[in-house]
Write an enzyme that holds these catalytic residues in place. Structure first.
Site, short mmCIF file in Angstrom:
data_model
loop_
_atom_site.label_atom_id
_atom_site.label_comp_id
_atom_site.label_asym_id
_atom_site.label_seq_id
_atom_site.Cartn_x
_atom_site.Cartn_y
_atom_site.Cartn_z
N LEU A 31 0.80 -1.22 0.00
CA LEU A 31 0.00 0.00 0.00
C LEU A 31 0.83 1.28 0.00
CD1 LEU A 31 -2.75 -1.01 2.58
CD2 LEU A 31 -2.85 -1.17 0.09
N LYS A 32 2.03 1.24 0.53
CA LYS A 32 2.81 2.47 0.72
C LYS A 32 3.91 2.65 -0.32
CE LYS A 32 0.63 3.71 4.49
NZ LYS A 32 -0.25 4.89 4.51
N ASN A 33 3.86 1.86 -1.37
CA ASN A 33 4.94 1.92 -2.36
C ASN A 33 4.68 2.99 -3.41
OD1 ASN A 33 6.03 0.89 -5.17
ND2 ASN A 33 7.35 0.04 -3.59
#
Length: 321
Positions: free
Chosen positions: A102-104
């Site tokens: 999700l945080k890429n």
């Protein structure tokens, strides 16, 4: 699973190992053996400028091990274009991957690149463009079920609005409304609503349409304030609206007075309303009242930022001069 060195498909490639600065490097990174081997084969094919199906599989393998390696993402995109792959099928791999990571950031740069390439091959009025946009919006909604405040996803959504001129898109506003119904404190959704409504080029201001729009959005924010008066986002949203239309804060003095009052200092329902009242008093040159409001914030309703409120009060002397 055998390593690349044992795979007949890669027998023609001489891997290029990582050079950390000689036989005794001062700060060698401790990569896993699998990752080091895969990267050594990627360096080799990059040196040959090879673009092939096996290279695509290699990039998938490396990205799965290290999703943040932007060089691999860039080489993968170049391979897709060089091989004239059906870019729509890239999402069959990319979407599940994005939902796992999700945080890429690199995922969203890659997605941006693919969507831009697909759009460049289509007429702007083609139904395929509309379908592609809807699919993107649907996928972003799925991402927000995982993390409704994901910065990378919101940044991508802003690009999507600007790139495809979605300023008047009802689906875009409805998606934001849905998120705010679920969490009225979602500051990211508030920010996106402001971007969609007021961010478009030549957004209406001093026109009948502009005033209707201003009142609609103030009413929207006011309804949210009544749900959660201590939620800062709708208060900031109203401030942004008035600034956009170059209107004084005193336009909403009655609203702020519902939630904060100097006459009833023990019944303040919103510190944000109290700060807004202080600004309005300053705007109206009622400097003593502004100072009292900031005293209340410093001493009772927001003491953690007391030095900030005292600084604002001190600035009243400059305003008086």
């Amino acid at each position: 699973m055998p390593g690349y060195g044992e795979d007949p498909e890669w027998s023609d490639i001489v891997p290029l190992p990582q050079d950390d600065g000689g036989p005794n490097p001062l700060a060698a990174i401790a990569y896993s053996d699998e990752y080091s081997e895969a990267m050594s084969y990627l360096r080799a094919v990059m040196a040959k400028n090879e673009f092939s199906e096996r290279v695509l599989r290699l990039t998938e393998d490396i990205i799965d091990m290290n999703p943040a390696h932007y060089t691999v993402w860039l080489y993968r995109a170049k391979a897709l274009f060089t091989l004239h792959k059906d870019l729509r099928k890239e999402f069959d791999w990319l979407n599940p991957f994005a939902l796992r990571h999700l945080k890429n950031y690199q995922i969203w740069h890659h997605r941006h690149t693919i969507i831009e390439a697909l759009a460049s091959d289509l007429d702007e009025k083609s139904p395929k463009i509309d379908n592609m946009i809807r699919e993107e919006q649907d996928f972003l909604d799925r991402m927000f079920t995982k993390d409704a405040k994901n910065y990378h996803v919101w940044s991508y959504r802003q690009w999507l609005v600007e790139r495809f001129n979605l300023w008047d898109c009802e689906e875009e506003r409805e998606a934001v409304d849905d998120l705010l119904r679920k969490d009225v404190r979602n500051n990211s959704a508030w920010n996106h609503r402001y971007y969609v409504v007021f961010g478009r080029p030549n957004a209406p201001k001093n026109t009948t349409e502009g005033h209707v729009l201003m009142q609609r959005e103030i009413n929207y924010a006011e309804a949210a304030i009544r749900i959660a008066p201590q939620n800062q986002s709708p208060w900031n949203y109203i401030r942004g609206i008035l600034s956009h239309f170059q209107q004084p804060l005193s336009n909403i003095k009655s609203l702020a007075s519902e939630f904060a009052s100097l006459e009833k200092p023990d019944e303040v329902k919103s510190s944000h309303a109290l700060d807004l009242l202080a600004e309005i008093y300053k705007e109206e040159r009622q400097l003593d009242c502004a100072g009292k409001a900031w005293d209340l914030l410093a001493q009772k309703y927001d003491p953690i930022r007391s030095r900030y409120w005292m600084w604002k009060k001190e600035q009243l002397g400059t305003a008086a001069a």
